[in-house]
Design an enzyme around this catalytic site. Sequence first.
Site, PDB file in Angstrom:
ATOM      1  N   GLU A  82      24.332 -45.825  12.915  1.00  0.00           N
ATOM      2  CA  GLU A  82      25.001 -45.103  14.043  1.00  0.00           C
ATOM      3  C   GLU A  82      24.203 -45.917  14.903  1.00  0.00           C
ATOM      4  O   GLU A  82      22.856 -45.394  15.068  1.00  0.00           O
ATOM      5  CB  GLU A  82      25.079 -43.506  13.853  1.00  0.00           C
ATOM      6  CG  GLU A  82      25.453 -42.615  14.708  1.00  0.00           C
ATOM      7  CD  GLU A  82      25.122 -41.163  15.016  1.00  0.00           C
ATOM      8  OE1 GLU A  82      25.619 -40.353  15.711  1.00  0.00           O
ATOM      9  OE2 GLU A  82      24.076 -40.582  13.865  1.00  0.00           O
ATOM     10  N   ASP A 124      20.383 -33.579  21.416  1.00  0.00           N
ATOM     11  CA  ASP A 124      19.247 -34.702  20.348  1.00  0.00           C
ATOM     12  C   ASP A 124      18.921 -33.854  20.011  1.00  0.00           C
ATOM     13  O   ASP A 124      17.777 -33.098  21.669  1.00  0.00           O
ATOM     14  CB  ASP A 124      19.237 -35.946  20.711  1.00  0.00           C
ATOM     15  CG  ASP A 124      20.402 -36.613  20.483  1.00  0.00           C
ATOM     16  OD1 ASP A 124      20.214 -36.777  19.189  1.00  0.00           O
ATOM     17  OD2 ASP A 124      21.435 -37.393  20.916  1.00  0.00           O
TER      18      ASP A 124
END
Length: 266
Positions: free
Chosen positions: A49, A60
């Site tokens: 990814e 994140d």
Amino acid sequence: MSQLAAFIKQQRQKKPILSMTHVVYGYPTVQESLDWMERLMKEGVDFIEVQFPFSDPVADGPSIVAACHKALEQTLDVETCLTQLGELAKGFPESRIVLMSYLNPMYRYGLDKLAKRAAEENILGLILPDLPIEQAATYQATCEKYQVDPIWLVTPVTPKDRLAMLASQASGFLYCVARSGVTGHSVHETKMHEGKSKTTSLDDYLAEIKVHSSAPIGVGFGLRERAQIEQLIGKADLAILGSALLDAYNKGGQEEGIKLIKDLFY
């Protein structure tokens, strides 16, 4: 069945669960990130990814945020990224690359062009965590036109009716966040967090998804131990390794990262 789902089904005949590793494009430099991706594919990971960095990566945690900010000290562009990923993937037919980013840089590049160029470079999946499916009809149609899968995310706190809708529209695979919050918590922090907000067990959550979707299932966020990977066998198709792999890379470069992958998957 899409090309991406077919690849997952084919690989799953050989392995109990597939590995998806996360790499930030451009971190710490473009060439070092490409070298790391190549090493990962040489070591036999099933998926990478690749995150095209954005200044505000809201899904994140600290490790990936810091990597994105470091990468953005360089001048990066989506077109070059796609071209380089396509070149890299040619030598590794047993691995696949999916592209992850946020809506802002991809919208500026052009979502139609993104799907077209991704297909040309054999990138069969696109992950845009901050694009709501309700506002994505044109994007979905474009992805279908070019046979690239838009990958949707669900979490344990996604309302059941919305989870059912997202799962029913999944193609390629459905990205199942293992817990609420951002990427990168330690196992201890994850358990503390879940103790406060957990509404269902991971097993029940994945079982609920399978009621509504026949697409493969990928699970990520917080995976750091072999026991967590083993818990997913028979319940998911991909285990997604993000912050833990980046932390290992930051600690000891490629060798430390590969050691972690071997400890978790082999």
